[in-house]
Design a protein around this motif. Structure first.
Motif, PDB file in Angstrom:
ATOM      1  N   ILE A  94     -49.254 -54.469  11.268  1.00  0.00           N
ATOM      2  CA  ILE A  94     -50.108 -54.663  10.204  1.00  0.00           C
ATOM      3  C   ILE A  94     -50.887 -56.149  10.262  1.00  0.00           C
ATOM      4  O   ILE A  94     -51.974 -55.725  10.056  1.00  0.00           O
ATOM      5  CB  ILE A  94     -49.079 -54.560   8.805  1.00  0.00           C
ATOM      6  CG1 ILE A  94     -49.952 -53.985   8.008  1.00  0.00           C
ATOM      7  CG2 ILE A  94     -48.631 -55.954   8.845  1.00  0.00           C
ATOM      8  CD1 ILE A  94     -50.549 -52.738   7.779  1.00  0.00           C
ATOM      9  N   LYS A 104     -46.873 -56.509   1.049  1.00  0.00           N
ATOM     10  CA  LYS A 104     -45.655 -55.844   0.080  1.00  0.00           C
ATOM     11  C   LYS A 104     -44.685 -55.899   0.962  1.00  0.00           C
ATOM     12  O   LYS A 104     -44.457 -55.450   2.120  1.00  0.00           O
ATOM     13  CB  LYS A 104     -45.937 -54.892  -0.747  1.00  0.00           C
ATOM     14  CG  LYS A 104     -46.102 -53.892  -0.327  1.00  0.00           C
ATOM     15  CD  LYS A 104     -46.739 -53.255   0.747  1.00  0.00           C
ATOM     16  CE  LYS A 104     -46.069 -52.216   1.338  1.00  0.00           C
ATOM     17  NZ  LYS A 104     -46.008 -51.787   2.852  1.00  0.00           N
ATOM     18  N   TYR A 159     -55.132 -48.981  -1.113  1.00  0.00           N
ATOM     19  CA  TYR A 159     -55.707 -47.651  -1.320  1.00  0.00           C
ATOM     20  C   TYR A 159     -56.486 -47.602  -2.737  1.00  0.00           C
ATOM     21  O   TYR A 159     -57.286 -46.597  -2.897  1.00  0.00           O
ATOM     22  CB  TYR A 159     -54.563 -46.622  -1.487  1.00  0.00           C
ATOM     23  CG  TYR A 159     -53.518 -46.424  -0.310  1.00  0.00           C
ATOM     24  CD1 TYR A 159     -52.222 -47.033   0.135  1.00  0.00           C
ATOM     25  CD2 TYR A 159     -54.423 -46.303   1.069  1.00  0.00           C
ATOM     26  CE1 TYR A 159     -51.730 -46.996   1.248  1.00  0.00           C
ATOM     27  CE2 TYR A 159     -53.715 -46.240   2.219  1.00  0.00           C
ATOM     28  CZ  TYR A 159     -52.433 -46.656   2.385  1.00  0.00           C
ATOM     29  OH  TYR A 159     -51.858 -46.793   3.423  1.00  0.00           O
ATOM     30  N   TYR A 163     -46.097 -39.556  -1.197  1.00  0.00           N
ATOM     31  CA  TYR A 163     -46.602 -40.127  -0.017  1.00  0.00           C
ATOM     32  C   TYR A 163     -45.467 -39.981   0.937  1.00  0.00           C
ATOM     33  O   TYR A 163     -44.298 -40.214   0.879  1.00  0.00           O
ATOM     34  CB  TYR A 163     -46.435 -41.691  -0.882  1.00  0.00           C
ATOM     35  CG  TYR A 163     -47.284 -42.682   0.433  1.00  0.00           C
ATOM     36  CD1 TYR A 163     -47.734 -42.189   1.775  1.00  0.00           C
ATOM     37  CD2 TYR A 163     -47.630 -43.738   0.040  1.00  0.00           C
ATOM     38  CE1 TYR A 163     -48.306 -42.962   2.783  1.00  0.00           C
ATOM     39  CE2 TYR A 163     -48.287 -44.784   0.809  1.00  0.00           C
ATOM     40  CZ  TYR A 163     -48.612 -44.240   2.177  1.00  0.00           C
ATOM     41  OH  TYR A 163     -49.257 -45.176   3.102  1.00  0.00           O
ATOM     42  N   ARG A 193     -37.314 -52.405   9.128  1.00  0.00           N
ATOM     43  CA  ARG A 193     -37.178 -52.146   7.593  1.00  0.00           C
ATOM     44  C   ARG A 193     -35.905 -51.327   7.263  1.00  0.00           C
ATOM     45  O   ARG A 193     -35.456 -51.269   6.261  1.00  0.00           O
ATOM     46  CB  ARG A 193     -38.332 -51.058   7.283  1.00  0.00           C
ATOM     47  CG  ARG A 193     -39.754 -52.049   7.098  1.00  0.00           C
ATOM     48  CD  ARG A 193     -40.666 -51.036   6.559  1.00  0.00           C
ATOM     49  NE  ARG A 193     -42.056 -51.726   6.438  1.00  0.00           N
ATOM     50  CZ  ARG A 193     -42.746 -51.939   7.432  1.00  0.00           C
ATOM     51  NH1 ARG A 193     -42.456 -51.370   8.451  1.00  0.00           N
ATOM     52  NH2 ARG A 193     -43.880 -52.607   7.257  1.00  0.00           N
ATOM     53  N   ILE A 251     -43.557 -47.742   0.718  1.00  0.00           N
ATOM     54  CA  ILE A 251     -44.718 -46.836   0.354  1.00  0.00           C
ATOM     55  C   ILE A 251     -44.874 -46.369  -1.117  1.00  0.00           C
ATOM     56  O   ILE A 251     -45.958 -46.140  -1.614  1.00  0.00           O
ATOM     57  CB  ILE A 251     -44.863 -45.928   1.517  1.00  0.00           C
ATOM     58  CG1 ILE A 251     -43.837 -45.029   1.501  1.00  0.00           C
ATOM     59  CG2 ILE A 251     -45.297 -46.421   3.096  1.00  0.00           C
ATOM     60  CD1 ILE A 251     -44.005 -43.702   2.630  1.00  0.00           C
ATOM     61  N   HIS A 261     -47.083 -48.102  -3.068  1.00  0.00           N
ATOM     62  CA  HIS A 261     -48.513 -47.895  -2.900  1.00  0.00           C
ATOM     63  C   HIS A 261     -48.888 -46.791  -3.972  1.00  0.00           C
ATOM     64  O   HIS A 261     -49.891 -46.979  -4.601  1.00  0.00           O
ATOM     65  CB  HIS A 261     -48.930 -47.530  -1.757  1.00  0.00           C
ATOM     66  CG  HIS A 261     -49.033 -48.751  -0.574  1.00  0.00           C
ATOM     67  ND1 HIS A 261     -50.041 -49.481  -0.764  1.00  0.00           N
ATOM     68  CD2 HIS A 261     -48.431 -48.932   0.587  1.00  0.00           C
ATOM     69  CE1 HIS A 261     -50.332 -50.351   0.316  1.00  0.00           C
ATOM     70  NE2 HIS A 261     -49.294 -49.824   1.144  1.00  0.00           N
TER      71      HIS A 261
HETATM   72  C1  SOE Z   1     -45.556 -48.196   7.173  1.00  0.00           C
HETATM   73  O1  SOE Z   1     -44.682 -47.410   6.265  1.00  0.00           O
HETATM   74  C2  SOE Z   1     -46.802 -48.664   6.726  1.00  0.00           C
HETATM   75  O2  SOE Z   1     -47.435 -49.598   7.665  1.00  0.00           O
HETATM   76  C3  SOE Z   1     -46.860 -49.589   5.340  1.00  0.00           C
HETATM   77  O3  SOE Z   1     -46.037 -50.543   5.446  1.00  0.00           O
HETATM   78  C4  SOE Z   1     -48.191 -49.870   4.953  1.00  0.00           C
HETATM   79  O4  SOE Z   1     -47.947 -50.528   3.612  1.00  0.00           O
HETATM   80  C5  SOE Z   1     -48.836 -48.521   4.610  1.00  0.00           C
HETATM   81  O5  SOE Z   1     -50.144 -48.800   4.085  1.00  0.00           O
HETATM   82  C6  SOE Z   1     -48.933 -47.815   5.962  1.00  0.00           C
HETATM   83  O6  SOE Z   1     -47.446 -47.394   6.373  1.00  0.00           O
END
Ligand code: SOE
Length: 359
Positions: free
Chosen positions: A15, A96, A125, A153, A167, A182, A185
C-alpha cells in the motif's frame, strides 16, 4: 506549505507503493521513505523514486523536508506513529485501522480534533465518480427513502491455507482481520453515500484451517453481518478474503422507495440505476450524473487503474485541505474512529452471539 506538497511514507510495502504513485499523480513530492531498517529504506527510496531514504520512521516524522506523513506500516504501528507525527506538527494520512483497539482509535481521534493539521484515513472508495454520483442521487431524492442497503466486499488473496500475511496475526493486525481490513471500507462508503448510520448489528465470522505452521491466530477470513440503520433501513454485508476469483470486488445496492442504485468495483465506470419502469447503466460523467461526480470525473477511472485513481483523488484532496480548502467528503480520523467502533461491535457480536448496538 509553499510549493508542491512534500510527503514522507513510512512502510514502503504494497500500500506504501500505491501511496507513492498517488503522491506523484496528485502533484506532490515524495521527499522521503522509511522502511524497517536503513537498508530497507535505501532500497525503497530507489524503488519508489523518493528524494531520500530516511534512516528511521522517527527521523522522517521529525524532518523539516516532510509536510505530510503517510503511515503505511503493519497495523500495530499506526497509533504510535500517528501520535508522533501529529505532535511534530505534521499533516497525517494514516491507513486504517487507526489502532489495533478501540481505545487507541479514540485517543487518536481526540488528538486529531485538537491538532491544527489535517488528519485523514484512505477510505478511497468515496472517490470513485460513480460513488459520488450515487451519493448525489440519494441526496437529490431520486431513490426515495432507503429501505435496504446490502452488498459484499470479496477478495481471494488468502483463500489457500498456505497463504499468509501479517494481518493474520491478531497481535500485528488487530482482533478482526477481514472485516477490520475491508469490511470497514464497505461500511464507510455506504454510510457516506446514504447518510444512514449502522445502529444495531449481529455478526458471524469464520476462518479456514491454515495448518500447524500457519495458525489463524483467531482472526477471521470472512464475516456476515446483518444490520439496522438509524433511519429504519435494513442491511446485510458479506466480507471475505477467501472468495476465489474476486480480486477486490466491493459491491453495494441502495434500494429505495422509488429506485435503486448499485455500484460494482469490477465495473466502476457506470452506476446501475433501476426502477419499476426501467433500469440503466449510467456512465460516469454521463449527462444524468449528479454534480457530486463532476469534481472527481477528471480522474480517468478504469479498473484496476481506478483503484490508483481513487487514491490520487484522495491525496489531492488531502493536499487541498492542507492548503486551507475544505473538500467535500474527505475521510478524517473521525471516520477512522467510526470504523473502529463498528469493528468493535462486529467482534463483540461474533464473540457473544447477539444483536449489538453501535453507538
Ligand atoms: C488488502 O485487503 C487491501 O490492500 C486493503 O488493505 C485495502 O484497504 C483495500 O483497499 C485493498 O485491499
Amino acid at each position: 506549505m509553499t510549493g508542491r506538497p512534500r510527503s514522507g511514507i513510512i512502510g514502503p510495502g504494497f500500500i506504501g507503493e500505491v501511496h507513492a504513485r498517488a503522491v506523484r499523480a496528485a502533484g506532490g513530492v515524495l521527499a522521503a521513505v522509511a522502511g524497517h531498517s536503513p537498508e530497507s529504506s535505501a532500497a525503497a527510496a530507489t524503488r519508489l523514486l523518493a528524494e531520500r531514504a530516511a534512516p528511521s520512521a522517527e527521523e522522517l516524522v521529525e524532518s523539516d523536508d516532510v509536510d505530510v506523513v503517510h503511515i503505511c506500516t503493519p497495523n500495530h504501528l499506526h497509533a504510535p506513529l500517528a501520535e508522533r507525527a501529529m505532535a511534530a506538527g505534521k499533516h497525517v494520512i494514516c491507513e486504517k485501522p487507526l489502532s489495533t483497539d478501540l481505545d487507541g482509535a479514540r485517543r487518536l481521534a481526540k488528538l486529531a480534533a485538537a491538532a491544527p493539521t489535517v488528519t485523514a484515513v484512505p477510505f478511497v472508495y468515496r472517490f470513485y465518480p460513480t460513488v459520488r454520483d450515487a451519493r448525489g442521487r440519494v441526496r437529490r431524492g431520486d431513490l426515495g427513502s432507503l429501505h435496504l442497503l446490502h452488498g459484499s466486499y470479496l477478495q481471494d488473496w488468502l483463500s489457500r491455507p498456505e497463504d499468509h500475511n501479517w494481518r493474520v496475526d491478531a497481535s500485528l493486525g488487530g482482533g478482526s482481520r477481514a472485516f477490520g481490513d475491508i469490511g470497514v471500507h464497505w461500511c464507510d462508503v455506504v454510510e457516506f453515500t446514504t447518510g444512514h448510520r449502522i445502529a444495531r448489528l449481529v455478526a458471524r465470522m469464520m476462518a479456514i484451517p491454515r495448518g500447524n505452521d500457519r495458525p489463524a491466530r483467531g482472526t477471521e477470513d470472512a464475516a456476515a453481518v446483518l444490520f439496522e440503520t438509524d433511519r429504519g433501513a435494513l442491511g446485510s454485508l458479506v466480507v471475505s478474503q477467501i472468495s476465489p476469483g474476486r480480486k477486490n470486488r466491493l459491491w453495494f445496492s441502495l434500494d429505495g422507495a422509488g429506485a435503486s442504485a448499485q455500484f460494482d468495483q469490477e465495473l466502476p465506470d457506470a452506476l446501475w440505476v433501476g426502477s419499476r419502469e426501467q433500469n440503466a447503466l449510467v456512465p460516469r460523467g454521463g449527462e444524468s450524473s449528479t454534480g457530486d461526480a463532476a469534481r472527481y470525473n477528471i480522474v480517468p477511472v478504469g479498473h484496476p487503474q481506478g483503484y490508483l485513481d481513487c487514491f490520487t483523488a484522495f491525496v489531492a484532496d488531502v493536499y487541498a485541505a492542507t492548503a486551507g480548502d475544505t473538500p467535500d467528503g474527505l475521510p478524517t480520523f473521525d471516520d477512522g474512529l467510526r470504523a473502529a467502533v463498528v469493528t468493535d461491535a462486529v467482534l463483540t457480536s461474533a464473540r457473544g452471539g447477539g444483536w449489538v448496538d453501535v453507538p
